[in-house]
Structure formats: structure tokens, C-alpha cells
Design a protein around this motif. Structure first.
Motif, mmCIF file in Angstrom:
data_model
loop_
_atom_site.group_PDB
_atom_site.id
_atom_site.type_symbol
_atom_site.label_atom_id
_atom_site.label_comp_id
_atom_site.label_asym_id
_atom_site.label_seq_id
_atom_site.Cartn_x
_atom_site.Cartn_y
_atom_site.Cartn_z
ATOM 1 N N GLU A 43 35.580 48.574 7.793
ATOM 2 C CA GLU A 43 34.345 49.365 7.838
ATOM 3 C C GLU A 43 34.520 50.723 7.161
ATOM 4 O O GLU A 43 33.658 51.164 6.386
ATOM 5 N N LEU A 44 35.638 51.395 7.439
ATOM 6 C CA LEU A 44 35.872 52.708 6.837
ATOM 7 C C LEU A 44 36.035 52.616 5.323
ATOM 8 O O LEU A 44 35.540 53.485 4.584
ATOM 9 N N VAL A 45 36.708 51.568 4.857
ATOM 10 C CA VAL A 45 36.872 51.388 3.413
ATOM 11 C C VAL A 45 35.545 51.007 2.768
ATOM 12 O O VAL A 45 35.271 51.364 1.611
ATOM 13 N N ALA A 46 34.694 50.296 3.507
ATOM 14 C CA ALA A 46 33.410 49.866 2.958
ATOM 15 C C ALA A 46 32.430 51.018 2.787
ATOM 16 O O ALA A 46 31.550 50.961 1.919
ATOM 17 N N ILE A 47 32.560 52.056 3.599
ATOM 18 C CA ILE A 47 31.583 53.161 3.564
ATOM 19 C C ILE A 47 31.497 53.818 2.186
ATOM 20 O O ILE A 47 30.389 54.005 1.656
ATOM 21 N N PRO A 48 32.625 54.188 1.544
ATOM 22 C CA PRO A 48 32.502 54.765 0.192
ATOM 23 C C PRO A 48 31.882 53.788 -0.803
ATOM 24 O O PRO A 48 31.148 54.210 -1.706
ATOM 25 N N MET A 49 32.172 52.505 -0.642
ATOM 26 C CA MET A 49 31.585 51.517 -1.538
ATOM 27 C C MET A 49 30.087 51.385 -1.317
ATOM 28 O O MET A 49 29.303 51.252 -2.269
ATOM 29 N N GLN A 328 24.176 52.967 -16.377
ATOM 30 C CA GLN A 328 25.548 53.107 -15.879
ATOM 31 C C GLN A 328 25.556 53.269 -14.360
ATOM 32 O O GLN A 328 26.450 52.760 -13.670
ATOM 33 N N ALA A 329 24.544 53.976 -13.826
ATOM 34 C CA ALA A 329 24.480 54.172 -12.375
ATOM 35 C C ALA A 329 24.201 52.863 -11.656
ATOM 36 O O ALA A 329 24.770 52.600 -10.587
ATOM 37 N N LEU A 330 23.315 52.027 -12.210
ATOM 38 C CA LEU A 330 23.034 50.740 -11.578
ATOM 39 C C LEU A 330 24.272 49.846 -11.597
ATOM 40 O O LEU A 330 24.550 49.133 -10.624
ATOM 41 N N TYR A 331 25.014 49.891 -12.689
ATOM 42 C CA TYR A 331 26.283 49.153 -12.758
ATOM 43 C C TYR A 331 27.222 49.615 -11.643
ATOM 44 O O TYR A 331 27.799 48.800 -10.910
ATOM 45 N N ALA A 332 27.357 50.927 -11.472
ATOM 46 C CA ALA A 332 28.211 51.455 -10.412
ATOM 47 C C ALA A 332 27.678 51.102 -9.033
ATOM 48 O O ALA A 332 28.440 50.767 -8.119
ATOM 49 N N ALA A 333 26.344 51.140 -8.875
ATOM 50 C CA ALA A 333 25.747 50.870 -7.567
ATOM 51 C C ALA A 333 25.937 49.417 -7.145
ATOM 52 O O ALA A 333 26.285 49.131 -5.992
ATOM 53 N N LEU A 334 25.713 48.492 -8.059
ATOM 54 C CA LEU A 334 25.882 47.079 -7.712
ATOM 55 C C LEU A 334 27.354 46.740 -7.520
ATOM 56 O O LEU A 334 27.695 45.889 -6.699
ATOM 57 N N ALA A 335 28.218 47.410 -8.277
ATOM 58 C CA ALA A 335 29.648 47.252 -8.026
ATOM 59 C C ALA A 335 29.986 47.737 -6.629
ATOM 60 O O ALA A 335 30.784 47.115 -5.904
ATOM 61 N N GLY A 336 29.359 48.848 -6.220
ATOM 62 C CA GLY A 336 29.591 49.361 -4.873
ATOM 63 C C GLY A 336 29.055 48.439 -3.804
ATOM 64 O O GLY A 336 29.687 48.242 -2.753
ATOM 65 N N THR A 337 27.875 47.850 -4.044
ATOM 66 C CA THR A 337 27.311 46.904 -3.081
ATOM 67 C C THR A 337 28.241 45.727 -2.874
ATOM 68 O O THR A 337 28.553 45.340 -1.738
ATOM 69 N N GLY A 339 31.462 45.529 -3.637
ATOM 70 C CA GLY A 339 32.726 45.976 -3.063
ATOM 71 C C GLY A 339 32.632 46.237 -1.575
ATOM 72 O O GLY A 339 33.544 45.899 -0.814
ATOM 73 N N ALA A 340 31.522 46.841 -1.150
ATOM 74 C CA ALA A 340 31.341 47.121 0.278
ATOM 75 C C ALA A 340 31.238 45.837 1.080
ATOM 76 O O ALA A 340 31.849 45.708 2.150
ATOM 77 N N LEU A 341 30.466 44.880 0.587
ATOM 78 C CA LEU A 341 30.353 43.596 1.283
ATOM 79 C C LEU A 341 31.700 42.885 1.335
ATOM 80 O O LEU A 341 32.043 42.250 2.334
ATOM 81 N N GLY A 342 32.466 43.015 0.248
ATOM 82 C CA GLY A 342 33.791 42.408 0.236
ATOM 83 C C GLY A 342 34.732 43.050 1.245
ATOM 84 O O GLY A 342 35.495 42.362 1.935
ATOM 85 N N ALA A 343 34.677 44.384 1.340
ATOM 86 C CA ALA A 343 35.513 45.082 2.317
ATOM 87 C C ALA A 343 35.102 44.729 3.744
ATOM 88 O O ALA A 343 35.951 44.535 4.625
#
Length: 383
Positions: A43-49, A328-337, A339-343
Motif C-alpha cells: 500500500e505504501l509503495v502504491a501511493i506514489p504510483m 507526456q503527462a497521460l503516459y506518466a499517469a497511466l504508467a502510475g495507474t 504501477g499502483a495496481l501492480g503494487a
């Protein structure tokens, strides 16, 4: 490479990805050192993602609206430093969750805007992007090797101090970089607007595959270091193994311009997804065999290096100059989504299903990304 500020841009990437080198392998180890169970670590690792789902789009819109991208980069770097300083206040779960969210909100403001600045300096020579970005990989390697040894000697208690030192470097380097604006290109897609460009099948499939690819990285970034520590590897060796992966990425970056000129972006992405699927299986099942582990880490050249370079190349070509920051922001945002789900899922499956099944799920996600990018309807709009 001497007609634009190569070393100024490169120094920023070196510092920025040094922070990633301090967090990707060691953040989960720090939370483990503080005594948190796997679910809380996930959960803590997922928060930044998760914050990557919000922050890049907000800052990207602001950057496109105002054109003050470098000011956003500097502001984000300073606020990241101040946010991470809060680690010294308390170490409870709720407080750490707040610090993770706060620092990520500002940290994720930085890179998408800086990518636009870098591409603006490169102008028509975007194939040379990898030669600048490679210094980020160098910074990552220096961080994982140096910190792995430092934590083995001094313990994880020094971890917050190392983060502050690295972020201070990001702040200083951001004030060394000159500003630049994207080149205005007279193209049809430029007048479609951001959402008009986004609705194209090839673009939609690309972003869906990005989310799945990053989801597949969840167990890797969250639990690889803990997994290897459980298997008996020391923190120094763990740092070296992370460094090996990034060294392979550096080598690939040196040849990426040639690869992009010979193969289209779709082919590079598919190869990256398929190698990721194989890599996660090897890490989940055979990581106790050093030779297999070394091979799996070499695959990082494809699963991150080739994937990221091809993705940035795609976004730069898919969106008009007025929408570069949002793209570029949408690329980063979906990568974060993703990554967070993966974490999150890996945090909940790690103690119940084990490492093997957790990485197997990641492998299926990477295969799904390969399938999406090959959807026949996207061939009418080639990537």
C-alpha cells in the motif's frame, strides 16, 4: 550533440533517476526495516504510483497552458525536498502514507515537463533522446550500487538522509538547465486537440498497453529486493543486481536510435512486452539460480529501456506541440495507474500465493499488453 545543452540536460537526468535508484530497490526494504507487513508495504509503495494518476495531468495541463515548464520543474523539485524532510517527523503508517502522497504529487510534476524541454532542445533530432536519457540510467546505477553498500555497512536507518541529499542534487541541477519551448509543427493532428488525438485507435491501444506493462512491473519494484533478501542475497549483491539491469538498459540506449530507425515502434513495444512476460516468470520461479537471475536482469534493457524510449518517441509523434505536456503527462499517469495496481495486488498476494504466483500474474499482464498493441484495428493507424 554540441549544439544544445547536452551536459546540463544529462546532469538533471542523472540526479533525477538517482532518486529512483534510491527508492525502487530500497523503499520496500526501508518499510520492512520499520516492521510493516507485506500488505502495508504494498500500500505504501502504491501511493506514489497512484499519485502519478493525478499529478502529471494537472501539472501537464498547467505547463501547456502557461508554457512555464522549467518553473514547474524547479518548483516540483523544491517541494519534493521539503516533503521528504517530513520523514524525520514520524514513522507511523498514516504519517508515512501522507509523506508518500505529498512528495509524489510534486515529484511527478517534474519528469513529464522536463521530457518536453529535452525534446524541444533536440528539435528534429529526437532519435538522439536516448543519448541524453542514458545519464538517468547512470545515476540509477550509481545510486543502487553505492547505497546497497552503504546500507549494508550503516543500516537502513540512514535512508531518509540519502533521499534528501539526492533531491538536493535535483534542485541544483534544475537551476542549471535552460528553458526551451516545443517546436511548432504544421500537422493535421495539431488542430484536432488533445482529445481528438487521443481518440485514435492506435493511441488508445498504446495507452492501454502502457497501463498493463506497468502493472506487470508491480511485484518487481515492490518486492524484488525483499524476495532476493529472503533467498539469501546480501544488500550489496541486491544493489549490484539492480545495477546490472540498468547497465543493460544503458547499452541499449546507446543503440536505440539505430533500432528505432530499423523497426517501427509497434515492433519494439511487442518485443518488450513478450520479454517482460518471460522475465517475470524467471524471477518468480528461478531467482535462486544466480545464472537465471542474471539473465532476467539483462532483460531490463527491453522491459524498461526499449519500452520507455519507444513510448516517449510515440507520444512525441502522436500529439501536437500544444498537447506535448498533456501527452507526456497521460503516459506518466497511466504508467502510475498500472504501477499502483501492480503494487497493490502484489502486496495482497505475496503472503498468500507466494512469489511464484505473484510474478505469474505479472507475466499474464505483459502478455495482455502485447495482445492489445497487436489489435488489428490499430493497423489502420500505424504506430
Amino acid at each position: 550533440m554540441n549544439t544544445f545543452p547536452y551536459w546540463r540536460l544529462s546532469s538533471f537526468y542523472l540526479c533525477y533517476f538517482s532518486l529512483l535508484g534510491a527508492t525502487a530497490p530500497f523503499l520496500a526494504l526501508y518499510f520492512d526495516y520499520l516492521g510493516f507487513p507485506p500488505a502495508r508495504i504494498g500500500e505504501l509503495v502504491a501511493i506514489p504510483m497512484l499519485m502519478r494518476c493525478i499529478a502529471p495531468n494537472l501539472w501537464g495541463w498547467l505547463g501547456d497552458r502557461t508554457g512555464e515548464r522549467l518553473r514547474i520543474v524547479r518548483f516540483g523539485a523544491i517541494c519534493t525536498f521539503l516533503s521528504l524532510a517530513l520523514l524525520f517527523v514520524d514513522q507511523s503508517y498514516a504519517w508515512l502514507a501522507l509523506v508518500m502522497a505529498l512528495h509524489a504529487f510534486f515529484w511527478h510534476a517534474v519528469l513529464p515537463q522536463f521530457e518536453v524541454i529535452t525534446l524541444a532542445h533536440l528539435k528534429e533530432r529526437t532519435a538522439n533522446y536516448s543519448r541524453v536519457r542514458v545519464w538517468g540510467s547512470v545515476g540509477f546505477v550509481l545510486a543502487v550500487v553505492g547505497l546497497g553498500k552503504a546500507f549494508e555497512l550503516a543500516g537502513m536507518g540512514i535512508y531518509p538522509w540519502t533521499l534528501l541529499i539526492i533531491v538536493a542534487g535535483i534542485v541544483v541541477s534544475s537551476f542549471w538547465v535552460p528553458s526551451a519551448s516545443p517546436v511548432v509543427r504544421e500537422q493535421r493532428i495539431d488542430v484536432e486537440g488533445f482529445f481528438g488525438q487521443l481518440r485514435r485507435p492506435a493511441v488508445l491501444c498504446f495507452f492501454a498497453s502502457v497501463a498493463l506493462m506497468q502493472l506487470s512491473h508491480g511485484p518487481y519494484y515492490t518486492f524484488l529486493s525483499i524476495h532476493l533478501q529472503t533467498l539469501g542475497y546480501t544488500r550489496s549483491v541486491i544493489g549490484l543486481l539492480w545495477a546490472l539491469g540498468v547497465l543493460s538498459e544503458i547499452v541499449l540506449f546507446l543503440f536505440m536510435a539505430s533500432i528505432i530507425s530499423r523497426f517501427d515502434v509497434r515492433q519494439v513495444l511487442v518485443a518488450s512486452f513478450l520479454l517482460a512476460a518471460l522475465r517475470w516468470l524467471l524471477l518468480g520461479i528461478l531467482a535462486d539460480h544466480l545464472a537465471v537471475l542474471l539473465l532476467a536482469q539483462l532483460f531490463h534493457a527491453a522491459t524498461f529501456g526499449a519500452f520507455h524510449a519507444a513510448a516517449v518517441h510515440f507520444v512525441q509523434g502522436a500529439f501536437g506541440h500544444r498537447e506535448q505536456g498533456q501527452g507526456q503527462a497521460l503516459y506518466a499517469a497511466l504508467a502510475g495507474t498500472g504501477g499502483a495496481l501492480g503494487a497493490l495486488y502484489s502486496g495482497y498476494t505475496w503472503s498468500t500465493l507466494g512469489a511464484g504466483w505473484t510474478f505469474a500474474i505479472a507475466s499474464l499482464a505483459a502478455l495482455g499488453a502485447a495482445g492489445i498493441i497487436c489489435v488489428p484495428s490499430t493497423r489502420r493507424n500505424p504506430i
